[in-house]
Design a protein around this motif. Structure first.
Motif, PDB file in Angstrom:
ATOM      1  N   ASN A   1     -15.270  20.466  65.275  1.00  0.00           N
ATOM      2  CA  ASN A   1     -14.967  19.284  64.555  1.00  0.00           C
ATOM      3  C   ASN A   1     -13.725  19.429  63.757  1.00  0.00           C
ATOM      4  OD1 ASN A   1     -16.427  20.276  62.620  1.00  0.00           O
ATOM      5  ND2 ASN A   1     -17.747  18.459  62.331  1.00  0.00           N
ATOM      6  N   SER A   2     -12.982  20.551  63.457  1.00  0.00           N
ATOM      7  CA  SER A   2     -11.880  20.661  62.442  1.00  0.00           C
ATOM      8  C   SER A   2     -10.957  19.652  62.804  1.00  0.00           C
ATOM      9  CB  SER A   2     -11.118  22.024  62.830  1.00  0.00           C
ATOM     10  OG  SER A   2     -12.269  23.014  62.203  1.00  0.00           O
ATOM     11  N   PRO A   3     -10.528  18.963  62.062  1.00  0.00           N
ATOM     12  CA  PRO A   3      -9.084  18.119  62.220  1.00  0.00           C
ATOM     13  C   PRO A   3      -8.199  19.229  62.789  1.00  0.00           C
ATOM     14  CG  PRO A   3      -9.265  18.265  59.833  1.00  0.00           C
ATOM     15  CD  PRO A   3     -10.600  19.158  60.636  1.00  0.00           C
ATOM     16  N   HIS A   4      -7.460  18.774  63.994  1.00  0.00           N
ATOM     17  CA  HIS A   4      -6.437  19.601  64.610  1.00  0.00           C
ATOM     18  C   HIS A   4      -5.103  19.179  64.210  1.00  0.00           C
ATOM     19  CE1 HIS A   4      -8.973  21.526  68.143  1.00  0.00           C
ATOM     20  NE2 HIS A   4      -9.432  21.347  66.980  1.00  0.00           N
TER      21      HIS A   4
ATOM     22  N   GLU B   1      -9.000  17.963  73.768  1.00  0.00           N
ATOM     23  CA  GLU B   1      -8.443  18.783  72.613  1.00  0.00           C
ATOM     24  C   GLU B   1      -6.998  18.253  72.455  1.00  0.00           C
ATOM     25  OE1 GLU B   1      -8.050  20.925  76.642  1.00  0.00           O
ATOM     26  OE2 GLU B   1      -9.474  19.991  75.811  1.00  0.00           O
TER      27      GLU B   1
ATOM     28  N   ARG C   1      -9.694  13.841  65.390  1.00  0.00           N
ATOM     29  CA  ARG C   1      -9.390  15.040  64.944  1.00  0.00           C
ATOM     30  C   ARG C   1      -8.009  14.946  63.987  1.00  0.00           C
ATOM     31  NH1 ARG C   1     -10.398  18.876  69.506  1.00  0.00           N
ATOM     32  NH2 ARG C   1     -12.023  18.436  70.570  1.00  0.00           N
TER      33      ARG C   1
ATOM     34  N   ARG D   1     -10.764   9.457  60.467  1.00  0.00           N
ATOM     35  CA  ARG D   1     -10.445  10.567  61.099  1.00  0.00           C
ATOM     36  C   ARG D   1      -9.764   9.930  62.396  1.00  0.00           C
ATOM     37  NH1 ARG D   1     -14.859  13.110  62.744  1.00  0.00           N
ATOM     38  NH2 ARG D   1     -14.290  15.074  63.376  1.00  0.00           N
TER      39      ARG D   1
END
Ligand SMILES: CCCCCCCC/C=C\CCCCCCCC(=O)SCCNC(=O)CCNC(=O)[C@H](O)C(C)(C)COP(=O)(O)OP(=O)(O)OC[C@H]1O[C@@H](n2cnc3c(N)ncnc32)[C@H](O)[C@@H]1OP(=O)(O)O
Length: 207
Positions: free
Chosen positions: A15-18, A74, A80, A86
Motif C-alpha cells: 500500500n505504498s503511495p506510488h 498498479e 496510491r 490518498r
C-alpha cells in the motif's frame, strides 16, 4: 497522463503511495475535493426532476469519457497517492496531528454523505475509518506489509455528523507476525467508539 515516478520495484509495501502530487497535475486533488463536497450536498438534497435529469446526463457523459482512461490497478491514482484521502473517495478525509512510530492522532468531520439516521454517522463508516488509520500505523515506515485480520469495534455513544471528532491509534503490542493495535474516536470528552484490531504481517507468498 504518464506518471513519471511509477514504481513496481520489489520490496515496496503493497500500500505504498506510488505517486506524488507532482505526478497528477494541479487539478486532480481539487477535483476530488469538489466531488466530496458534491457527495455531501447530494446526500442532503431533495432535487427537482429537471435537475435530476440534467445530472443524469452529465454523469453518463463523464462516465463515458472515463472509459477510455481506465488503467491497471498498479497505475491507478486512487488510493496510491500521498495527498489527503490518498486520492480515493471511500474513506472520509482526515488530518493527522501526531505521527509517531507507534502512535497516530488526528481529526475528522463526517459530512452528510456519511449520515446513517438521526444525525448519527452510519455505523459501518466507523470501522472504515479505523481500518484506514490503524492500517496506516500497522503499515508505517519500516514495517513490512500487513493486512487486517480483525477489527473489533465497540460503539459507545452516537457519533455525530458535521462535528469535529478526534481519533487516536496506538500499537498495543507485537507478537511475531501479529500487530495488535487499538484506537479511539471521540467527540469533545465523549468516547464515540473504540477498536481493538489485529494486523498480520504478510508471508512472502501473500499479497
Ligand atoms: C496522505 C498521505 C498518505 C500516505 C500513505 C502512507 C501509507 C498509508 C498506508 C496505509 C493507509 C491505508 C491502509 C489501509 C489498510 C487496510 C488493510 C486491509 O483492510 S487488508 C483487507 C482486509 N483483510 C484481508 O483481506 C485479510 C484476509 N485474510 C488473510 O489474508 C489471512 O487470513 C491473513 C493474511 C490475515 C492471515 O492468514 P495467514 O495464513 O497468514 O495466518 P494464519 O496462519 O491463519 O494465522 C497466523 C496467526 O494469526 C492468528 N489469526 C489469524 N487470523 C486471526 C483472526 N481473525 N483472529 C484472531 N487470530 C487470528 C492465527 O490464529 C495464528 O495465530 P498463532 O500463530 O497460531 O498464534
Amino acid at each position: 497522463m504518464e506518471v513519471a515516478s511509477a514504481s513496481a520495484e520489489p520490496g515496496r509495501t503493497w500500500n505504498s503511495p506510488h505517486w506524488t502530487a507532482d505526478d497528477i497535475g494541479p487539478d486532480f486533488a481539487p477535483m476530488l475535493d469538489a466531488m466530496r463536497v458534491f457527495h455531501h450536498r447530494l446526500a442532503g438534497a431533495r432535487l427537482p426532476d429537471d435537475l435530476t435529469e440534467e445530472m443524469r446526463g452529465i454523469f453518463e457523459r463523464l462516465g463515458e469519457r472515463l472509459l477510455e482512461h481506465q488503467v491497471p490497478e498498479e497505475r491507478q491514482i486512487a488510493g496510491r497517492i500521498d495527498i489527503p484521502g490518498r486520492g480515493q473517495l471511500l474513506v472520509p478525509n482526515y488530518e493527522l496531528d501526531a505521527v509517531e512510530p507507534d502512535f497516530l492522532a488526528g481529526r475528522l468531520t463526517y459530512g452528510r454523505h456519511f449520515l446513517g439516521r438521526n444525525g448519527a454517522v452510519y455505523g459501518g463508516a466507523i470501522p472504515l475509518l479505523f481500518d484506514s488509520v490503524l492500517g496506516r500505523l500497522a503499515n508505517g515506515p519500516g514495517r513490512p506489509a500487513s493486512r487486517t485480520a480483525y477489527l473489533h469495534v465497540d460503539y459507545r455513544s452516537i457519533t455525530p455528523i458535521e462535528t469535529e471528532l478526534r481519533f487516536t491509534a496506538e500499537v498495543a503490542r507485537q507478537e511475531g507476525r501479529k500487530r495488535f493495535i487499538r484506537g479511539t474516536l471521540s467527540h469533545g470528552g465523549t468516547l464515540c467508539a473504540d477498536v481493538d484490531a489485529l494486523f498480520l504481517v504478510l508471508r512472502p507468498h501473500q499479497r
